[in-house]
Enzyme design. Sequence first.
Site, PDB file in Angstrom:
ATOM      1  N   ARG A   1       0.708  -1.432   0.031  1.00 43.19           N
ATOM      2  CA  ARG A   1      -0.135  -0.330   0.099  1.00 43.19           C
ATOM      3  C   ARG A   1       0.970   1.663  -0.023  1.00 43.19           C
ATOM      4  NH1 ARG A   1       2.657   1.901   3.434  1.00 43.19           N
ATOM      5  NH2 ARG A   1       0.863   3.324   3.627  1.00 43.19           N
TER       6      ARG A   1
ATOM      7  N   ASP B   1      -1.852  11.043  -1.879  1.00 46.18           N
ATOM      8  CA  ASP B   1      -2.544  10.098  -2.711  1.00 46.18           C
ATOM      9  C   ASP B   1      -2.747  10.263  -4.356  1.00 46.18           C
ATOM     10  OD1 ASP B   1      -3.268   8.640  -0.467  1.00 46.18           O
ATOM     11  OD2 ASP B   1      -3.108   6.731  -1.640  1.00 46.18           O
TER      12      ASP B   1
HETATM   13  O1  MRU Z   1      -4.722   3.435   2.500  1.00 41.86           O
HETATM   14  P1  MRU Z   1      -2.873   3.794   1.990  1.00 41.86           P
HETATM   15  O2  MRU Z   1      -1.795   2.982   2.899  1.00 41.86           O
HETATM   16  O3  MRU Z   1      -2.795   3.200   0.496  1.00 41.86           O
HETATM   17  O4  MRU Z   1      -2.974   4.997   2.385  1.00 41.86           O
HETATM   18  C1  MRU Z   1      -1.382   5.499   2.136  1.00 41.86           C
HETATM   19  C2  MRU Z   1      -1.409   6.845   2.075  1.00 41.86           C
HETATM   20  O5  MRU Z   1      -2.291   7.977   2.705  1.00 41.86           O
HETATM   21  C3  MRU Z   1       0.245   7.728   2.893  1.00 41.86           C
HETATM   22  O6  MRU Z   1       0.190   8.731   3.378  1.00 41.86           O
HETATM   23  C4  MRU Z   1      -0.026   8.257   0.803  1.00 41.86           C
HETATM   24  O7  MRU Z   1      -0.568   6.846  -0.172  1.00 41.86           O
HETATM   25  C5  MRU Z   1       1.002   8.475   0.528  1.00 41.86           C
HETATM   26  S1  MRU Z   1       2.252   7.257   0.410  1.00 41.86           S
HETATM   27  C6  MRU Z   1       3.535   8.399  -0.109  1.00 41.86           C
END
Ligand code: MRU
Length: 337
Positions: A47, A233
């Site tokens: 993730r 994201d």
């Molecule tokens: O649901 P996730 O764990 O994939 O969410 C990840 C995040 O929100 C991070 O802050 C984002 O992807 C930036 S990663 C460098």
Amino acid sequence: MKIIRAVELKDEQLHIIDQTKLPLTEEIIITDNLERIAIAIERLEVRGAPAIGVTAAYALALSLKNIPVEKQSDVFNVSYRRLASTRPTAINLFYALNEMKKVFDRFETKDNLYKLLLGRAISIHDDDIKLCDSIATNGLTIFSKKMRVLTHCNTGALATGGDGTAVNVIRKAFENGLVEHVYADETRPLLQGSRLTAWELHEYGIPFSIHTDSTAAFLMQHGKVDLVIVGADRIAINGDAANKIGTYNLAVLCNYHNIPFYIAAPTTTIDMNCSSGERIEIELRDKKELTHFGGKQITSDEFSAYCPAFDVTPNHLITAIITEIDIHKPPFDFSHV
Ligand code: MRU
């Protein structure tokens, strides 16, 4: 410092650290199977927006291993659609898939298409490593003295192809004697902060503590936080930034307490087709992520539950966005990056 890689290609197999098991167990998923990799992305075994993109690029290439030329087109399109359906908000996923599609469109009928796609996936991964380095270098300038930093979710090596975004800025600052303490939000409901960020900070030897998300206001009220830095994201052209649910809360708190609020992300996280935050699709997760905890049911399944994975922080609450290019200050306009 220890090198952590969320995803690695070895002998034409993908090695993925299973992030659902960390920090208690360090397990590696080894596979070249497209469906297994798509499920790994959906389950958050891998993730973080950039890591999802890198993983998807490898998966798309690997799905063409040993496929005869006449079937390549069908397999590519089915694999592309499957991967695109895994997580809707992380724009790096679509960036990587589209980069792979460019190669496919150019060399569709070639019998070495698989090698060409794998080569592009490797270069997407290599680029991400370099982007992470440049973000950390640029981010160093926000530290005017030894500081206490609060962060949310996980934005380190586990979340990217390289050494991370916001956590990598923190790491670089720590190496330069500019970090006193890191406060890591636990990040409900899946605890990317208390499990993953904590694990990374521990591996790097950076002093930190974890706290419930609702403790952030208390810490700020008591003057314990000098700056907040998080990842993203998806960033709209006007600077509105989607990140893990709870990020917007932090931005509002920073505004109230007069604490700088930074986003660190590569330009591959900017959605050039998205003018502002309202247009960002927010992923809704299974209600079991709220009704269950560590595989155990904790509340009634009959209760309805609302589980958005991300929120959007409006640009006026962001002090600056740190990319591999620069530290971008408001008013943001990413139409020409
Ligand atoms: O649901 P996730 O764990 O994939 O969410 C990840 C995040 O929100 C991070 O802050 C984002 O992807 C930036 S990663 C460098």
